[in-house]
Design an enzyme around this catalytic site. Sequence first.
Site, PDB file in Angstrom:
ATOM      1  N   ALA A  86      27.566 -37.515 118.042  1.00 20.06           N
ATOM      2  CA  ALA A  86      28.825 -36.772 118.109  1.00 20.06           C
ATOM      3  C   ALA A  86      29.186 -36.255 116.730  1.00 20.06           C
ATOM      4  O   ALA A  86      28.841 -36.858 115.711  1.00 20.06           O
ATOM      5  CB  ALA A  86      29.937 -37.661 118.651  1.00 20.06           C
ATOM      6  N   ASP A  87      29.867 -35.132 116.718  1.00 17.80           N
ATOM      7  CA  ASP A  87      30.386 -34.604 115.465  1.00 17.80           C
ATOM      8  C   ASP A  87      31.576 -33.706 115.768  1.00 17.80           C
ATOM      9  O   ASP A  87      31.727 -33.213 116.894  1.00 17.80           O
ATOM     10  CB  ASP A  87      29.329 -33.826 114.683  1.00 17.80           C
ATOM     11  CG  ASP A  87      29.686 -33.765 113.205  1.00 17.80           C
ATOM     12  OD1 ASP A  87      29.355 -34.735 112.488  1.00 17.80           O
ATOM     13  OD2 ASP A  87      30.320 -32.786 112.776  1.00 17.80           O
ATOM     14  N   GLN A  88      32.387 -33.503 114.750  1.00 15.68           N
ATOM     15  CA  GLN A  88      33.567 -32.657 114.895  1.00 15.68           C
ATOM     16  C   GLN A  88      33.688 -31.758 113.678  1.00 15.68           C
ATOM     17  O   GLN A  88      33.516 -32.202 112.551  1.00 15.68           O
ATOM     18  CB  GLN A  88      34.819 -33.523 115.018  1.00 15.68           C
ATOM     19  CG  GLN A  88      36.086 -32.726 115.262  1.00 15.68           C
ATOM     20  CD  GLN A  88      37.283 -33.650 115.330  1.00 15.68           C
ATOM     21  OE1 GLN A  88      37.725 -34.154 114.312  1.00 15.68           O
ATOM     22  NE2 GLN A  88      37.786 -33.874 116.531  1.00 15.68           N
TER      23      GLN A  88
END
Length: 196
Positions: A71-73
């Site tokens: 996951a990344d943002q």
Amino acid sequence: MGLELPLVLGTSSVFRREQMERLGIAFQAASPDFDETPMLGESAPQTALRLAEGKARSLTGRFPGALIVGADQVAWCDGRQWGKPMNLANAQKMLMHLSGREIEFYSAVVLLNTVTGRMHRHIDKTVVVMRQLDELHILRYLEREPDAVYCSCAAKSEGLGALLIERIESTDPNALIGLPVFRLVDFLKNEGVDVL
């Protein structure tokens, strides 16, 4: 629950680990070894998805025969990507600049089955409108919420950062914290993992 393959969360983020723990399923967290530098000309959603995929893929050697979550943002405002301030001075400057502005947060999640090679991908867009902030309010916030320096745009929405926000538009309120849980649950179901 019938979980056959071990579940690995590829993150060093304590916030994402907390989100996974709330699901109540067994998992192991592992820090991915992946260069997170944005590429020139890459859009915020492209960066978020590339980093989420890269984090998951970087763990395949350590965890063969597993389901790996990456996951990344990435935040987007005023024509550029914004990251985590990582210190108090940067957080103060960042929050002053973002005061009263609209920020788009792109939260990507992938689930990689290392046995089949199948990868599920999703990007969730959350729009946040910040309140008008002054230096004193920013200082008070950062004193009371010191971990905010490790959050994208220093806006820890699940904590006191909610006081800085005027409005949020999202299909998954979990995505702003860093992990689009609604879609992750669908991905896990598709891989035979029933979280209930």
